[in-house]
Design a protein around this motif. Sequence first.
Motif, short mmCIF file in Angstrom:
data_model
loop_
_atom_site.label_atom_id
_atom_site.label_comp_id
_atom_site.label_asym_id
_atom_site.label_seq_id
_atom_site.Cartn_x
_atom_site.Cartn_y
_atom_site.Cartn_z
N ILE A 52 0.84 -1.21 0.00
CA ILE A 52 0.00 0.00 0.00
C ILE A 52 0.87 1.25 0.00
O ILE A 52 0.64 2.20 -0.76
CB ILE A 52 -0.95 -0.01 1.23
CG1 ILE A 52 -1.90 -1.19 1.14
CG2 ILE A 52 -1.71 1.30 1.32
CD1 ILE A 52 -2.81 -1.34 2.33
N LYS A 53 1.88 1.26 0.83
CA LYS A 53 2.76 2.41 0.92
C LYS A 53 3.70 2.50 -0.27
O LYS A 53 3.92 3.58 -0.83
CB LYS A 53 3.57 2.34 2.22
CG LYS A 53 4.46 3.55 2.47
CD LYS A 53 5.14 3.42 3.82
CE LYS A 53 6.00 4.65 4.12
NZ LYS A 53 6.65 4.53 5.44
N TYR A 54 4.28 1.37 -0.65
CA TYR A 54 5.23 1.33 -1.77
C TYR A 54 4.54 0.62 -2.94
O TYR A 54 4.86 -0.52 -3.27
CB TYR A 54 6.50 0.60 -1.36
CG TYR A 54 7.16 1.16 -0.12
CD1 TYR A 54 7.95 2.29 -0.18
CD2 TYR A 54 6.98 0.55 1.13
CE1 TYR A 54 8.57 2.82 0.96
CE2 TYR A 54 7.58 1.06 2.27
CZ TYR A 54 8.36 2.20 2.17
OH TYR A 54 8.96 2.71 3.30
N HIS A 55 3.61 1.33 -3.57
CA HIS A 55 2.75 0.68 -4.57
C HIS A 55 3.29 0.77 -5.99
O HIS A 55 2.76 0.11 -6.88
CB HIS A 55 1.34 1.27 -4.52
CG HIS A 55 1.29 2.76 -4.73
ND1 HIS A 55 1.28 3.34 -5.97
CD2 HIS A 55 1.29 3.77 -3.82
CE1 HIS A 55 1.25 4.65 -5.83
NE2 HIS A 55 1.27 4.94 -4.55
N SER A 56 4.32 1.57 -6.22
CA SER A 56 4.93 1.63 -7.54
C SER A 56 6.41 1.94 -7.40
O SER A 56 6.88 2.35 -6.33
CB SER A 56 4.26 2.70 -8.41
OG SER A 56 4.58 4.01 -7.95
N ILE A 57 7.16 1.77 -8.49
CA ILE A 57 8.60 2.00 -8.44
C ILE A 57 8.92 3.45 -8.13
O ILE A 57 9.73 3.76 -7.25
CB ILE A 57 9.26 1.56 -9.76
CG1 ILE A 57 9.11 0.05 -9.95
CG2 ILE A 57 10.74 1.95 -9.79
CD1 ILE A 57 9.63 -0.45 -11.28
N SER A 58 8.28 4.38 -8.83
CA SER A 58 8.59 5.80 -8.65
C SER A 58 8.18 6.31 -7.28
O SER A 58 8.96 6.99 -6.60
CB SER A 58 7.91 6.63 -9.75
OG SER A 58 6.50 6.43 -9.72
N SER A 59 6.95 5.97 -6.85
CA SER A 59 6.49 6.43 -5.54
C SER A 59 7.27 5.75 -4.41
O SER A 59 7.52 6.35 -3.36
CB SER A 59 5.00 6.16 -5.38
OG SER A 59 4.73 4.78 -5.38
N GLY A 60 7.66 4.50 -4.65
CA GLY A 60 8.44 3.79 -3.63
C GLY A 60 9.80 4.41 -3.41
O GLY A 60 10.23 4.61 -2.26
N PHE A 61 10.50 4.73 -4.49
CA PHE A 61 11.78 5.40 -4.36
C PHE A 61 11.63 6.74 -3.65
O PHE A 61 12.44 7.10 -2.79
CB PHE A 61 12.42 5.61 -5.73
CG PHE A 61 13.30 4.48 -6.18
CD1 PHE A 61 14.38 4.08 -5.41
CD2 PHE A 61 13.07 3.81 -7.37
CE1 PHE A 61 15.21 3.03 -5.81
CE2 PHE A 61 13.89 2.77 -7.78
CZ PHE A 61 14.95 2.38 -7.00
N SER A 62 10.60 7.49 -4.02
CA SER A 62 10.38 8.81 -3.42
C SER A 62 10.12 8.70 -1.93
O SER A 62 10.64 9.48 -1.12
CB SER A 62 9.20 9.51 -4.11
OG SER A 62 9.47 9.73 -5.47
N ALA A 63 9.30 7.69 -1.54
CA ALA A 63 8.97 7.52 -0.13
C ALA A 63 10.20 7.13 0.69
O ALA A 63 10.43 7.66 1.78
CB ALA A 63 7.88 6.45 0.02
N LEU A 64 11.00 6.21 0.17
CA LEU A 64 12.21 5.82 0.89
C LEU A 64 13.19 6.98 1.02
O LEU A 64 13.78 7.20 2.09
CB LEU A 64 12.89 4.66 0.15
CG LEU A 64 12.27 3.27 0.33
CD1 LEU A 64 12.90 2.27 -0.64
CD2 LEU A 64 12.45 2.78 1.77
N LEU A 65 13.36 7.72 -0.05
CA LEU A 65 14.29 8.85 -0.03
C LEU A 65 13.82 9.93 0.94
O LEU A 65 14.61 10.49 1.70
CB LEU A 65 14.43 9.43 -1.44
CG LEU A 65 15.44 10.57 -1.62
CD1 LEU A 65 16.85 10.09 -1.30
CD2 LEU A 65 15.38 11.12 -3.05
N ARG A 66 12.52 10.22 0.93
CA ARG A 66 11.96 11.28 1.77
C ARG A 66 12.00 10.90 3.25
O ARG A 66 12.33 11.74 4.10
CB ARG A 66 10.52 11.55 1.33
CG ARG A 66 9.83 12.66 2.11
CD ARG A 66 8.44 12.93 1.57
NE ARG A 66 7.56 11.77 1.69
CZ ARG A 66 7.18 11.01 0.68
NH1 ARG A 66 7.63 11.27 -0.55
NH2 ARG A 66 6.37 9.97 0.87
N GLU A 67 11.67 9.67 3.57
CA GLU A 67 11.52 9.27 4.96
C GLU A 67 12.80 8.74 5.60
O GLU A 67 12.99 8.90 6.81
CB GLU A 67 10.43 8.20 5.06
CG GLU A 67 9.05 8.70 4.65
CD GLU A 67 8.02 7.59 4.68
OE1 GLU A 67 8.37 6.46 5.10
OE2 GLU A 67 6.86 7.85 4.30
#
Length: 310
Positions: A52-67
Motif C-alpha cells: 500500500i505504501k510502496y505501490h509503484s517503483i517511482s512512488s516507492g523510491f520517493s517515499a524511501l528517499l523522503r523518509e
Amino acid sequence: MRGVKGNNRFVEEFSPGYYGVCTLGGMLSAGTTHLAITPLDVLKVNMQVNPIKYHSISSGFSALLREQGPSSFWRGWSGKFFGYGVQGGCKFGLYEYFKKLYSDVLVDHSRTFIFFLSSASAQVFADMALCPFEAIKVRVQTQPTYAKGLIDGFPKFYNAEGLTGIYRGLLPLWGRNLPFSMVMFSTFEHSVDLIYRHAIQRRKEECSRAQQLGVTCLAGYAAGAVGTVISNPADNIVSSLYNKKAANVLQAVKSIGLVNLFTRSLPIRIAIVGPVVTLQWFCYDSIKLLSGLPSSGGLSRHQEDTSVSV
C-alpha cells in the motif's frame, strides 16, 4: 570441448582446478552484480512487505528517499554481497560438476533433463548457504532500526529466533529458486545452442572471445527474463515470512492473494533480474575465457553424441 584457439589454459576441463575456477567465477559474478542492484532490491522487498505504501517503483523510491534518506537504498548490502556471492559460487560451480556427472551417467536422457537435474541439484546446496544471509538482509532492509548489517544483525536474529528462524524461509527459497534455476539454466543452454546453430552457424570453438561473450549475454538475458516470471510467487512468500507478515506458507499465500503472488513486484523484479543474470553470465564466462576455457553452454562431447536433442 576445446578453448578458444591460441589460449593457454590455466586448468584442464573437469579437473578440480576447473571446478575451482567455476566456483570463484560464480562467487565474483553473483556477489558483485547483486551488490550493484541493492537499491532496487531494497525497494522490491518493501513493495512486497508494504504494497500500500510502496505501490509503484517511482512512488516507492520517493517515499524511501523522503523518509529514510539516501543511505536507506544500501541497507542490507553486506547480505547481498556475501550471501549471493556464496550462493553464486555453489550454484555455478556445482552446476558444472553435476552437469558433467549426470551427462556421463544418464547417457540415454535428453539434454533438457540433464540441465534441469543439474541445476536443481546445485540450487539445493546454494540456497542452504544463502538462507542465513537472506534472513538478515530482508529484516535489515524492511526494519530500519533492526540492525546495520550482518555483523550486528546475525547475533540479534540468532539469539531471538535460533536456527529455526534463520531457516524459516528455506522451503520458500527452494520454491523460488529451484524453478528459476532450472528454467534459467535450461533456457540459457538452449539459447546458446540456438544462436550458434541458426544465427552464427559456426561452432563455439571457432568463434572469437567477443563473439562468445555476445552469445552469452543474449542467452543470459533470455534466461533471466523467463526465470523471473516463474519464481515471482515464491519470492513474495519469502519476504512475507521473514518479516512475520505470516506464520507459514499457506498463511502467506492467503494474505497476499493468488493474483498478487504473480503480479506484486513483478515489474521491478524483471528490471532487476534480467540485467543481473546477463551480467552474471558475462562476468562468469569472462573469467572462464581468461583462464583459457570455453564459454558456457553444451554438454561433454560424449553426451552431445548420445543424448536426445530436446
